[in-house]
Design a protein around this motif. Structure first.
Motif, short mmCIF file in Angstrom:
data_model
loop_
_atom_site.label_atom_id
_atom_site.label_comp_id
_atom_site.label_asym_id
_atom_site.label_seq_id
_atom_site.Cartn_x
_atom_site.Cartn_y
_atom_site.Cartn_z
N UNK A 1 0.86 -1.17 0.00
CA UNK A 1 0.00 0.00 0.00
C UNK A 1 0.90 1.23 0.00
N UNK A 2 0.62 2.17 -0.89
CA UNK A 2 1.31 3.44 -0.94
C UNK A 2 0.44 4.46 -0.22
N UNK A 3 0.97 5.03 0.85
CA UNK A 3 0.26 6.06 1.62
C UNK A 3 0.89 7.40 1.22
N UNK A 4 0.06 8.35 0.85
CA UNK A 4 0.54 9.63 0.33
C UNK A 4 -0.06 10.77 1.15
N UNK A 5 0.80 11.69 1.53
CA UNK A 5 0.35 12.90 2.20
C UNK A 5 0.99 14.08 1.49
N UNK A 6 0.20 15.10 1.17
CA UNK A 6 0.71 16.30 0.51
C UNK A 6 0.50 17.47 1.45
N UNK A 7 1.60 18.18 1.73
CA UNK A 7 1.54 19.34 2.61
C UNK A 7 2.56 20.37 2.14
N UNK A 8 2.11 21.60 1.97
CA UNK A 8 2.99 22.70 1.57
C UNK A 8 3.80 22.37 0.32
N UNK A 9 3.13 21.81 -0.67
CA UNK A 9 3.73 21.46 -1.96
C UNK A 9 4.78 20.37 -1.89
N UNK A 10 4.82 19.63 -0.79
CA UNK A 10 5.74 18.51 -0.63
C UNK A 10 4.91 17.23 -0.58
N UNK A 11 5.36 16.22 -1.32
CA UNK A 11 4.66 14.93 -1.34
C UNK A 11 5.45 13.94 -0.48
N UNK A 12 4.78 13.37 0.49
CA UNK A 12 5.38 12.37 1.38
C UNK A 12 4.73 11.02 1.04
N UNK A 13 5.55 10.00 0.85
CA UNK A 13 5.04 8.68 0.49
C UNK A 13 5.65 7.64 1.41
N UNK A 14 4.80 6.76 1.93
CA UNK A 14 5.26 5.61 2.72
C UNK A 14 4.67 4.37 2.09
N UNK A 15 5.46 3.33 2.03
CA UNK A 15 5.02 2.05 1.46
C UNK A 15 4.95 1.05 2.60
N UNK A 16 3.83 0.31 2.66
CA UNK A 16 3.68 -0.66 3.75
C UNK A 16 3.03 -1.93 3.23
N UNK A 17 3.07 -2.94 4.09
CA UNK A 17 2.31 -4.15 3.84
C UNK A 17 0.83 -3.81 4.01
N UNK A 18 -0.06 -4.55 3.36
CA UNK A 18 -1.49 -4.27 3.52
C UNK A 18 -1.99 -4.39 4.96
#
Length: 122
Positions: free
Chosen positions: A40-57
């Motif tokens: 699962x790719x978890x995405x958070x966007x804040x202040x024009x920055x994209x943060x991505x974390x990859x995890x097991x389901x």
């Protein structure tokens, strides 16, 4: 565009995340999760920055976004000259903690976030 990555396992996650980022609409999406075959790719966007974390389901979404909040806060608190080195250390430390199964600490941090959000809404 600057990318700071730290992976505890091998795989094509970095390339997959880059493809995903190309498709994001920062004006519309602030916090989303995309499930693929086995991650699962978890995405958070804040202040024009994209943060991505990859995890097991099986990894709880709330924990993934707690991790991303930690990354966001670390990014915001570092200066440009040393940002890459400092964030690499933060990523390594946080990933190691999550992988070590520090569930109690995660739950405590999540509770702190929820209480802070409740105070802001009150």
């Amino acid at each position: 565009r600057t990318t700071i990555e730290h992976a505890s396992r091998g795989g094509t996650y970095g390339a997959d995340a880059h493809r995903l980022m190309q498709k994001l609409d920062p004006a519309r999406e602030k916090r989303v999760s995309y499930e693929t075959d086995n991650v699962v790719f978890h995405v958070q966007i804040a202040a024009r920055v994209i943060y991505v974390a990859v995890s097991d389901p099986e990894f709880k979404r709330v924990h993934a976004f707690t991790f991303l909040n930690t990354c966001r806060d670390a990014y915001a608190s570092t200066d440009g000259a040393h940002r890459h080195e400092e964030l690499t250390e933060v990523l390594k430390r946080e990933i190691d903690q999550y992988n070590a199964g520090n569930g109690n600490e995660l739950q405590a941090r999540q509770k702190e976030l929820e209480e802070a959000q409740a105070r802001q809404l009150a």
